[in-house]
Design a protein around this motif. Structure first.
Motif, PDB file in Angstrom:
ATOM      1  N   ALA A  65      -4.899   4.692  -1.491  1.00 40.28           N
ATOM      2  CA  ALA A  65      -4.032   3.901  -0.603  1.00 40.28           C
ATOM      3  C   ALA A  65      -4.189   4.296   0.867  1.00 40.28           C
ATOM      4  O   ALA A  65      -4.324   3.435   1.739  1.00 40.28           O
ATOM      5  CB  ALA A  65      -2.574   4.019  -1.040  1.00 40.28           C
ATOM      6  N   LEU A  76       0.819  -1.219   0.000  1.00 38.58           N
ATOM      7  CA  LEU A  76       0.000   0.000   0.000  1.00 38.58           C
ATOM      8  C   LEU A  76       0.849   1.264   0.000  1.00 38.58           C
ATOM      9  O   LEU A  76       0.350   2.364  -0.256  1.00 38.58           O
ATOM     10  CB  LEU A  76      -0.927   0.014   1.225  1.00 38.58           C
ATOM     11  N   GLU A 128     -10.965  -0.518  -7.432  1.00 38.98           N
ATOM     12  CA  GLU A 128     -11.109   0.611  -8.364  1.00 38.98           C
ATOM     13  C   GLU A 128      -9.921   0.728  -9.316  1.00 38.98           C
ATOM     14  O   GLU A 128      -8.864   0.133  -9.087  1.00 38.98           O
ATOM     15  CB  GLU A 128     -11.246   1.918  -7.579  1.00 38.98           C
ATOM     16  N   ASP A 129     -10.101   1.534 -10.365  1.00 38.84           N
ATOM     17  CA  ASP A 129      -9.007   1.784 -11.315  1.00 38.84           C
ATOM     18  C   ASP A 129      -7.912   2.637 -10.681  1.00 38.84           C
ATOM     19  O   ASP A 129      -6.741   2.483 -10.977  1.00 38.84           O
ATOM     20  CB  ASP A 129      -9.542   2.507 -12.560  1.00 38.84           C
ATOM     21  N   MET A 130      -8.317   3.545  -9.812  1.00 38.35           N
ATOM     22  CA  MET A 130      -7.366   4.468  -9.233  1.00 38.35           C
ATOM     23  C   MET A 130      -6.970   4.073  -7.811  1.00 38.35           C
ATOM     24  O   MET A 130      -7.144   4.854  -6.872  1.00 38.35           O
ATOM     25  CB  MET A 130      -7.965   5.886  -9.216  1.00 38.35           C
ATOM     26  N   VAL A 131      -6.437   2.876  -7.651  1.00 39.49           N
ATOM     27  CA  VAL A 131      -6.085   2.393  -6.310  1.00 39.49           C
ATOM     28  C   VAL A 131      -5.084   3.339  -5.644  1.00 39.49           C
ATOM     29  O   VAL A 131      -5.151   3.610  -4.449  1.00 39.49           O
ATOM     30  CB  VAL A 131      -5.480   0.974  -6.364  1.00 39.49           C
ATOM     31  N   GLN A 132      -4.152   3.831  -6.475  1.00 41.68           N
ATOM     32  CA  GLN A 132      -3.080   4.685  -5.963  1.00 41.68           C
ATOM     33  C   GLN A 132      -3.590   5.798  -5.030  1.00 41.68           C
ATOM     34  O   GLN A 132      -3.109   5.959  -3.921  1.00 41.68           O
ATOM     35  CB  GLN A 132      -2.352   5.334  -7.154  1.00 41.68           C
ATOM     36  N   ILE A 171      -7.511   3.111   2.223  1.00 39.93           N
ATOM     37  CA  ILE A 171      -7.510   1.672   2.523  1.00 39.93           C
ATOM     38  C   ILE A 171      -6.812   1.397   3.857  1.00 39.93           C
ATOM     39  O   ILE A 171      -7.310   0.643   4.690  1.00 39.93           O
ATOM     40  CB  ILE A 171      -6.823   0.891   1.382  1.00 39.93           C
ATOM     41  N   LYS A 172      -5.655   2.020   4.055  1.00 38.65           N
ATOM     42  CA  LYS A 172      -4.929   1.838   5.323  1.00 38.65           C
ATOM     43  C   LYS A 172      -5.790   2.217   6.532  1.00 38.65           C
ATOM     44  O   LYS A 172      -5.851   1.500   7.519  1.00 38.65           O
ATOM     45  CB  LYS A 172      -3.667   2.703   5.342  1.00 38.65           C
ATOM     46  N   GLU A 208       3.706   1.506  -1.848  1.00 36.35           N
ATOM     47  CA  GLU A 208       4.505   1.550  -3.069  1.00 36.35           C
ATOM     48  C   GLU A 208       3.933   2.513  -4.113  1.00 36.35           C
ATOM     49  O   GLU A 208       2.787   2.923  -4.013  1.00 36.35           O
ATOM     50  CB  GLU A 208       4.582   0.138  -3.690  1.00 36.35           C
ATOM     51  N   ASP A 209       4.746   2.812  -5.131  1.00 42.90           N
ATOM     52  CA  ASP A 209       4.274   3.673  -6.221  1.00 42.90           C
ATOM     53  C   ASP A 209       3.250   2.949  -7.094  1.00 42.90           C
ATOM     54  O   ASP A 209       2.326   3.560  -7.617  1.00 42.90           O
ATOM     55  CB  ASP A 209       5.459   4.111  -7.097  1.00 42.90           C
ATOM     56  N   MET A 210       3.452   1.663  -7.239  1.00 43.60           N
ATOM     57  CA  MET A 210       2.585   0.889  -8.126  1.00 43.60           C
ATOM     58  C   MET A 210       1.536   0.103  -7.356  1.00 43.60           C
ATOM     59  O   MET A 210       1.453  -1.122  -7.469  1.00 43.60           O
ATOM     60  CB  MET A 210       3.433  -0.078  -8.956  1.00 43.60           C
ATOM     61  N   VAL A 211       0.715   0.793  -6.584  1.00 39.63           N
ATOM     62  CA  VAL A 211      -0.304   0.101  -5.774  1.00 39.63           C
ATOM     63  C   VAL A 211      -1.232  -0.719  -6.667  1.00 39.63           C
ATOM     64  O   VAL A 211      -1.617  -1.832  -6.313  1.00 39.63           O
ATOM     65  CB  VAL A 211      -1.148   1.108  -4.953  1.00 39.63           C
ATOM     66  N   GLN A 212      -1.569  -0.123  -7.817  1.00 36.72           N
ATOM     67  CA  GLN A 212      -2.518  -0.763  -8.736  1.00 36.72           C
ATOM     68  C   GLN A 212      -2.219  -2.247  -8.967  1.00 36.72           C
ATOM     69  O   GLN A 212      -3.085  -3.095  -8.836  1.00 36.72           O
ATOM     70  CB  GLN A 212      -2.471  -0.022 -10.080  1.00 36.72           C
TER      71      GLN A 212
END
Lengths: 111, 111, 111, 111
Positions: B39, A30, B32-36, B42-43, A32-36
């Motif tokens: 983050a 969670l 979702e598409d935009m998980v980033q 979610i935490k 990281e840069d690449m969470v996706q």
């Protein structure tokens, strides 16, 4: 200590180690840069951590439900190992290893 | 039922509702598409769900630790509401609302 | 809301109600004069509360493990209902009722 | 590993050990002939096990709430150690020892 007792102790410890490594891995993913691309990994780590936690507790208290729970836990560990194993990050590799060990011991316990 | 008992019951129910909505929100964010950009949401949903779960259980069993735990839970709910409240998704808005209600009741209980 | 969604919601709520009533019952049994004869009841309430908690959470997050967990939860609820149902105390009777309802919904979910 | 990291790891491990010993002790107390005089011990073991479990998880995931939770956990450990320490049974003595160690590390973490 009997063989049965020491097997139980080893399985409890494997669940507790796995729980700790899944929690660490989910949080590292969670952050990281690449969470996706880690989304599925995070989902499976959460399920695995929760399942390991309950499984370790039912075994520690010698609950009559512990075998059934070990069956669910082995499944959660397999699913998490399969996803984490795809990623090169240290936390994912360490998590996958803990999951594989825990899955094996839980499967023996469930048998 | 006394006033104290009905306050306790309302707080237990608020924790259980919040736990459910945080679990749902964390999973929806992970899908979702935009998980980033979700983050942090979610935490905080994870922490809040875990804290609400323990808090509801300690209150249900009338544990002497319940007031202290309500203090931690109110903090977890505030943090989650602040983050979820920034996002327009239905699951985030509903989660933020549950968190705010739970925070308020836990804060009264902790006092 | 689809039929599947509303069935899931009903099962989540049944698990959360059962968790609360098991926690209350275990503590009430531990506070009675005749703890000795409630020992098995306390054990089963603990297992049932823990199992319901995890089951409700896996369903709330739409985990792929939720059906398997519902199977374990139904078993924990049956065991608790069978023991609590033997005792006349209000908390035992209420707990047994919650367990029976939760067992039924979990069993349908697991199918 | 930094000093802070190794302190955190030691505290996580102490919580997991304490969780396991509290679960074992609560169940052993429930299986004795004299459950009555162990009732308070069982209550405190349950609270302590639950609190240690959440505390270990929040630390493993480096949650910002972990210090506050360590404060509650230290309190739960103290209460459990005080009660278990009164009983001569091996499981109570071992549990009290784990609780005292966990309380100390959690208190340092909370500071």
């Amino acid at each position: 200590m009997t063989t049965a007792e020491s097997k139980l102790d080893a399985c409890i410890q494997a669940c507790l180690d796995c729980l700790r490594d899944c929690e660490y891995c989910a949080n590292a993913c969670l952050s990281e840069d690449m969470v996706q691309m880690m989304a599925e990994c995070i989902k499976r780590c959460r399920d695995c951590a929760d399942t390991c936690a309950l499984c370790a507790r039912l075994m520690s208290r010698r609950s009559e439900l512990h075998k059934q729970m070990c069956g669910v836990c082995a499944e959660a560990c397999d699913r998490c190992a399969n996803e984490c194993g795809k990623h090169d990050d240290d936390h994912c590799q360490r998590c996958a290893e803990s999951c594989r060990r825990c899955a094996q011991l839980c499967r023996e316990m469930a048998a």
